[in-house]
Design a protein around this motif. Structure first.
Motif, PDB file in Angstrom:
ATOM      1  N   VAL A 161       4.990  10.213  -7.019  1.00 49.22           N
ATOM      2  CA  VAL A 161       5.207  11.238  -5.994  1.00 49.22           C
ATOM      3  C   VAL A 161       6.687  11.563  -5.767  1.00 49.22           C
ATOM      4  N   THR A 162       7.500  10.533  -5.540  1.00 48.41           N
ATOM      5  CA  THR A 162       8.898  10.779  -5.177  1.00 48.41           C
ATOM      6  C   THR A 162       9.677  11.524  -6.264  1.00 48.41           C
ATOM      7  N   PRO A 163       9.611  11.068  -7.545  1.00 48.32           N
ATOM      8  CA  PRO A 163      10.343  11.825  -8.565  1.00 48.32           C
ATOM      9  C   PRO A 163       9.822  13.249  -8.729  1.00 48.32           C
ATOM     10  N   VAL A 164       8.502  13.439  -8.570  1.00 47.20           N
ATOM     11  CA  VAL A 164       7.946  14.789  -8.727  1.00 47.20           C
ATOM     12  C   VAL A 164       8.440  15.701  -7.608  1.00 47.20           C
ATOM     13  N   LEU A 165       8.492  15.188  -6.378  1.00 49.03           N
ATOM     14  CA  LEU A 165       8.867  16.038  -5.250  1.00 49.03           C
ATOM     15  C   LEU A 165      10.375  16.198  -5.094  1.00 49.03           C
ATOM     16  N   SER A 225       4.485   6.197   6.225  1.00 50.91           N
ATOM     17  CA  SER A 225       4.004   6.828   5.000  1.00 50.91           C
ATOM     18  C   SER A 225       5.179   7.276   4.142  1.00 50.91           C
ATOM     19  N   PHE A 226       5.112   7.015   2.832  1.00 54.19           N
ATOM     20  CA  PHE A 226       6.275   7.375   2.019  1.00 54.19           C
ATOM     21  C   PHE A 226       6.371   8.875   1.810  1.00 54.19           C
ATOM     22  N   LEU A 227       5.274   9.612   2.059  1.00 51.73           N
ATOM     23  CA  LEU A 227       5.391  11.073   2.030  1.00 51.73           C
ATOM     24  C   LEU A 227       6.268  11.544   3.181  1.00 51.73           C
ATOM     25  N   VAL A 228       6.138  10.844   4.314  1.00 53.92           N
ATOM     26  CA  VAL A 228       6.964  11.159   5.478  1.00 53.92           C
ATOM     27  C   VAL A 228       8.436  10.917   5.144  1.00 53.92           C
ATOM     28  N   ARG A 229       8.692   9.774   4.484  1.00 53.64           N
ATOM     29  CA  ARG A 229      10.089   9.470   4.143  1.00 53.64           C
ATOM     30  C   ARG A 229      10.632  10.451   3.107  1.00 53.64           C
ATOM     31  N   THR A 230       9.760  10.840   2.158  1.00 53.28           N
ATOM     32  CA  THR A 230      10.174  11.825   1.157  1.00 53.28           C
ATOM     33  C   THR A 230      10.542  13.148   1.836  1.00 53.28           C
ATOM     34  N   TYR A 231       9.687  13.552   2.792  1.00 53.13           N
ATOM     35  CA  TYR A 231       9.935  14.780   3.545  1.00 53.13           C
ATOM     36  C   TYR A 231      11.264  14.685   4.304  1.00 53.13           C
ATOM     37  N   ALA A 232      11.485  13.515   4.924  1.00 47.54           N
ATOM     38  CA  ALA A 232      12.717  13.336   5.694  1.00 47.54           C
ATOM     39  C   ALA A 232      13.943  13.498   4.793  1.00 47.54           C
ATOM     40  N   SER A 257       0.815  -1.190   0.000  1.00 44.28           N
ATOM     41  CA  SER A 257       0.000   0.000   0.000  1.00 44.28           C
ATOM     42  C   SER A 257       0.862   1.257   0.000  1.00 44.28           C
ATOM     43  N   ALA A 258       2.141   1.111   0.255  1.00 44.43           N
ATOM     44  CA  ALA A 258       2.952   2.311   0.451  1.00 44.43           C
ATOM     45  C   ALA A 258       3.258   3.127  -0.809  1.00 44.43           C
ATOM     46  N   PRO A 259       4.081   2.621  -1.751  1.00 46.73           N
ATOM     47  CA  PRO A 259       4.571   3.561  -2.760  1.00 46.73           C
ATOM     48  C   PRO A 259       3.574   3.904  -3.864  1.00 46.73           C
ATOM     49  N   HIS A 260       4.035   4.284  -4.993  1.00 49.27           N
ATOM     50  CA  HIS A 260       3.364   4.713  -6.229  1.00 49.27           C
ATOM     51  C   HIS A 260       3.457   6.203  -6.373  1.00 49.27           C
ATOM     52  N   LEU A 300      22.292  18.857  -3.655  1.00 48.09           N
ATOM     53  CA  LEU A 300      21.883  17.443  -3.582  1.00 48.09           C
ATOM     54  C   LEU A 300      20.411  17.268  -3.890  1.00 48.09           C
ATOM     55  N   LEU A 301      19.596  18.231  -3.378  1.00 50.32           N
ATOM     56  CA  LEU A 301      18.159  18.099  -3.510  1.00 50.32           C
ATOM     57  C   LEU A 301      17.721  18.479  -4.931  1.00 50.32           C
ATOM     58  N   PHE A 302      16.597  17.916  -5.361  1.00 54.85           N
ATOM     59  CA  PHE A 302      16.048  18.164  -6.693  1.00 54.85           C
ATOM     60  C   PHE A 302      17.005  17.762  -7.800  1.00 54.85           C
ATOM     61  N   THR A 303      17.667  16.655  -7.598  1.00 53.76           N
ATOM     62  CA  THR A 303      18.531  16.104  -8.638  1.00 53.76           C
ATOM     63  C   THR A 303      18.122  14.659  -8.871  1.00 53.76           C
ATOM     64  N   ARG A 304      18.697  14.075  -9.904  1.00 58.15           N
ATOM     65  CA  ARG A 304      18.466  12.659 -10.156  1.00 58.15           C
ATOM     66  C   ARG A 304      18.930  11.830  -8.952  1.00 58.15           C
ATOM     67  N   PHE A 305      20.027  12.289  -8.336  1.00 57.54           N
ATOM     68  CA  PHE A 305      20.587  11.581  -7.182  1.00 57.54           C
ATOM     69  C   PHE A 305      19.571  11.499  -6.044  1.00 57.54           C
ATOM     70  N   SER A 306      18.957  12.647  -5.701  1.00 56.53           N
ATOM     71  CA  SER A 306      18.070  12.649  -4.534  1.00 56.53           C
ATOM     72  C   SER A 306      16.830  11.791  -4.773  1.00 56.53           C
ATOM     73  N   SER A 307      16.253  11.836  -5.990  1.00 63.37           N
ATOM     74  CA  SER A 307      15.045  11.042  -6.191  1.00 63.37           C
ATOM     75  C   SER A 307      15.377   9.552  -6.224  1.00 63.37           C
ATOM     76  N   MET A 308      16.552   9.207  -6.794  1.00 67.31           N
ATOM     77  CA  MET A 308      16.914   7.790  -6.826  1.00 67.31           C
ATOM     78  C   MET A 308      17.231   7.264  -5.427  1.00 67.31           C
ATOM     79  N   LEU A 309      17.900   8.098  -4.633  1.00 71.53           N
ATOM     80  CA  LEU A 309      18.218   7.697  -3.260  1.00 71.53           C
ATOM     81  C   LEU A 309      16.931   7.400  -2.477  1.00 71.53           C
TER      82      LEU A 309
END
Lengths: 272, 282
Positions: free
Chosen positions: B223-227, B113-120, A269-272, B146-155
Motif C-alpha cells: 500500500v505505502t509504496p503504491v500510494l 491504521s496505516f492508511l491513516v498514517r499514509t494519508y497524514a 496486523s498493521a502494515p503490508h 516531496l510527494l510521490f518520490t522515493r523519499f516520501s515512500s521511504m519516510l
C-alpha cells in the motif's frame, strides 16, 4: 554519547507523533483540498461522511466482515490453542509453525491466491469470501495472544475444582473460561481489528459488493485524497483509543512484559 | 471403571488432534490451497512453461523492481535502526513516567491504521503542506517535489516500521543489568568506547530481531509504496498488483509472488534456525 542518544530519541518520538497529531485538526478543516494548517474550521467533512452511502456502506461492510472474522477465528483457534498448549504429541512442532505461517506470507501473495481460488469457488467479491480470507490472517495473531494467556494459566485451580467433585466440563465452564475471559476478549479484539484494518487482500477480492472501509480509503487516497479520510481517521483513532488503548495501557502499567507482547501482536496486523 | 488403561491413553492421544482438526482443515483449504494455486499459476499461465520465471530474472523492468525492493528494504531497515535505537535507549534510561509516555506514543502509532498514517504523510509532504512551505521559507526556489518520490515512500515506511524496532530493542535494553555498565565504567570504559564494547553487543539480539522483522515486512509492502512512492520506482508487491489489476497477467504476477515468498521464507528460516521464529513476534 548519552546526551546525543537522548536528543535523537526525543526528535524521533516527535516524528512518530507528527502524523497522528495533524489528522485530527485536518478533519475539522474548512478547506476543499489537502491543506495544512487548515485556513478555517468547521464540521463540513463530518456531515459529508455521515450523509454519504459511498462511505457508510463500506463502513458497515467492514463491521460485518470483521465480526464474522472474529467469530470464525475464535471458533477455530480456541480449541486448537488448548491442544497445542496443554498436550504433548508428535507433530506438535509442525502444528505450532503452521499456526504462525500466515504471518510469514506477504499479503500480496495471498491476495493473488484468493483472487484466483475464490474466483473458481464463486465467492470472490462476497462478504463470505473476505471473511474466509481474513480469518486465515487473523489465526496467528489470535493464537499468539491466547497461547500466551493459556501458558500462564495456573492449573492447580482446575485440579482443586476437580478434587472438590466438579466434572471436567463443569470445571471448564466455571473455572477455566472465567479465568481466561480477558485473554479470550483481547484475542477476539485483535482478530476483529486485524480484519477491520486489512487492506491488501481486501483490495483484490472485496469487489464492489463487499467493499471494505480500508479498500474505499485506498481508492479514495489514490484518486484524489478526499479530506473525508481525515474524519474517518479521527473517528478510528478515537474508537481505538477508547475501546482498546485505555484498558491496554492500564494493563501495561501493571504488567510491562505482557504489554510488549500485546503491542507487538497489535503491530502485526498493521502494515503490508 | 470399565475403561482400560490403553483406551484411556489412546483417547489422550486422539484428543489434541480432534481439537486441531477444524483449524487444520480450514488452513489446508484457505491457506495452503490458495498458495499452491499461486505456485501452479506461475508455471501454467498462460502456457505451461518456465518462461514467467525467466522473465522475472532477466526482464529489465522486473530486475529493476527486484533490486529496488531489496535496496529499499535495506535502507528502511537501516533508518529504522538508526532512529529506533535512540528511542529505545531513551525509554530504558528515563524515569518510569517518561518511559510510559513514550510507550503510549509508540503503541498509539501501532494502533493507528496505516492508511491513516499514509494519508497524514500526504498532507505533511504535499505541495500545500507545511514541509514544502518551510522549504520555500528557507529560500528553496522552486520548492522541491516531496510527494510521490522515493523519499516520501521511504519516510512513511520508516514511520510505520520503526515501532517494531523500538519494541524489539527496548525489550533487550530493559533487561541489561546496570551493574554491568557500572563495572565497565569502574574499569575505565567511558563514552563511545563503553557504548561500542559493552552496550552495543548487549543489545545485539534485539537489533537482530528488529532488523529481520522490519526487513521482511518491508519486502512485502504494497500500500505505502503504491500510494506515496514514485510510479517509476516500483517495488515487487506493487508490480505484482499491477500484473493482476491492469494486465490480468496472473502467470507473471504469480511468478513474482513465488520469488517474493521464497526470499521471505529463506530469511525467516535462517532466523528460525538461529533464534526460533516464535521469538520474533514477542
Amino acid at each position: 554519547m548519552n546526551l546525543v542518544l537522548r536528543l535523537l530519541g526525543i526528535l524521533v518520538v516527535a516524528f512518530i507523533l507528527a502524523p497522528l497529531v495533524i489528522v485530527v485538526p485536518m478533519s475539522f478543516s474548512s478547506a476543499s483540498s489537502l491543506q495544512f494548517p487548515p485556513p478555517g474550521y468547521g464540521l463540513a467533512y463530518y456531515k459529508a461522511y455521515f450523509n454519504d452511502p459511498k462511505w457508510l456502506v463500506p463502513t458497515l461492510n467492514s463491521i460485518i466482515i470483521a465480526t464474522g472474522t472474529m467469530v470464525l477465528t475464535m471458533i477455530l483457534v480456541v480449541p486448537a490453542t488448548f491442544a497445542l498448549v496443554r498436550h504433548k504429541f508428535s507433530g506438535k512442532g509442525f502444528a505450532d509453525l503452521m499456526m504462525l505461517m500466515p504471518l510469514a506470507v506477504p499479503h500480496i501473495v495471498m491476495a493473488i491466491g484468493y483472487y484466483s481460488y475464490f474466483g473458481d469457488l464463486g465467492i470472490v467479491h462476497s462478504h463470505i469470501g473476505v471473511i474466509l480470507a481474513h480469518s486465515c490472517l487473523s489465526v496467528p495473531i489470535a493464537f499468539l495472544v491466547l497461547s500466551a494467556n493459556l501458558k500462564g494459566f495456573d492449573r492447580t485451580l482446575e485440579r482443586a475444582a476437580q478434587s472438590l467433585g466438579a466434572t471436567p466440563s463443569r470445571t471448564f465452564i466455571h473455572v477455566t473460561l472465567p479465568i481466561l475471559r480477558p485473554g479470550l476478549m483481547i484475542s477476539a479484539l485483535f482478530a476483529f481489528i486485524q480484519s477491520f484494518d486489512e487492506t491488501v487482500v481486501a483490495i483484490f477480492i472485496s469487489g464492489r459488493d463487499a467493499q471494505t472501509l480500508p479498500r474505499k480509503m485506498f481508492d479514495s487516497i489514490r484518486e484524489q485524497a478526499d479530506p473525508v479520510i481525515a474524519v474517518i481517521s479521527t473517528l478510528l483513532f478515537v474508537i481505538v483509543l477508547a475501546a482498546a488503548g485505555l484498558p491496554l495501557l492500564t494493563k501495561a502499567i501493571r504488567e510491562r512484559r505482557q504489554a510488549r507482547a500485546l503491542a507487538n501482536a497489535a503491530g502485526l496486523s498493521a502494515p503490508h | 471403571m470399565s475403561i482400560s488403561l490403553t483406551t484411556l491413553t489412546e483417547r489422550k492421544n486422539l484428543w489434541p488432534w480432534l481439537l486441531l482438526a477444524p483449524l487444520g482443515l480450514y488452513l489446508l483449504l484457505f491457506f495452503v490451497v490458495p498458495l499452491v494455486d499461486v505456485a501452479i499459476m506461475s508455471v501454467t499461465h498462460p502456457r505451461p512453461t518456465l518462461a514467467n520465471y525467466q522473465r522475472v530474472f532477466t526482464g529489465a523492468l522486473y530486475q529493476y523492481a527486484l533490486i529496488n525492493t531489496f535496496l529499499t528494504a535495506a535502507f528502511v531497515t537501516l533508518f529504522c535502526l538508526l532512529t529506533g535505537y535512540p528511542v529505545a535507549y531513551l525509554m530504558a534510561n528515563s524515569s518510569r513516567r517518561a518511559a510510559m509516555l513514550i510507550l503510549v506514543i509508540v503503541t498509539m502509532s501501532f494502533w493507528t491504521s496505516f492508511l491513516v498514517r499514509t494519508y497524514a504523510w500526504m498532507v505533511l509532504l504535499g505541495n500545500s503542506g507545511p514541509l514544502v512551505a518551510f522549504l520555500g521559507w528557507l529560500g528553496f526556489e522552486p520548492t522541491p517535489q516531496l510527494l510521490f518520490t522515493r523519499f516520501s515512500s521511504m519516510l512513511a515506511m520508516v514511520h510505520i516500521l520503526v515501532p517494531y524496532m523500538i519494541m524489539n530493542v527496548y525489550s533487550v535494553m530493559q533487561k541489561i543489568d546496570p551493574a554491568l555498565i557500572r563495572s565497565a565504567e569502574s574499569l575505565g570504559a567511558k563514552g563511545f568506547s563503553l557504548f561500542r564494547h559493552i552496550y552495543l553487543p548487549l543489545t545485539a539480539p534485539g537489533i537482530a530481531n528488529g532488523c529481520v522483522l522490519v526487513f521482511v515486512i518491508c519486502l512485502g509492502f504494497y500500500v505505502t509504496p503504491v500510494l506515496l512512492g514514485s510510479p517509476r520506482e516500483q517495488m515487487i508487491a506493487g508490480l505484482i498488483g499491477r500484473q493482476i489489476d491492469e494486465f490480468l497477467a496472473f502467470g507473471m504476477g504469480s511468478a513474482m509472488a513465488i520469488v517474493l515468498l521464497t526470499v521471505t521464507l529463506i530469511i525467516l528460516t535462517i532466523y528460525h534456525r538461529r533464534f526460533g521464529l516464535d521469538k520474533l513476534w514477542g
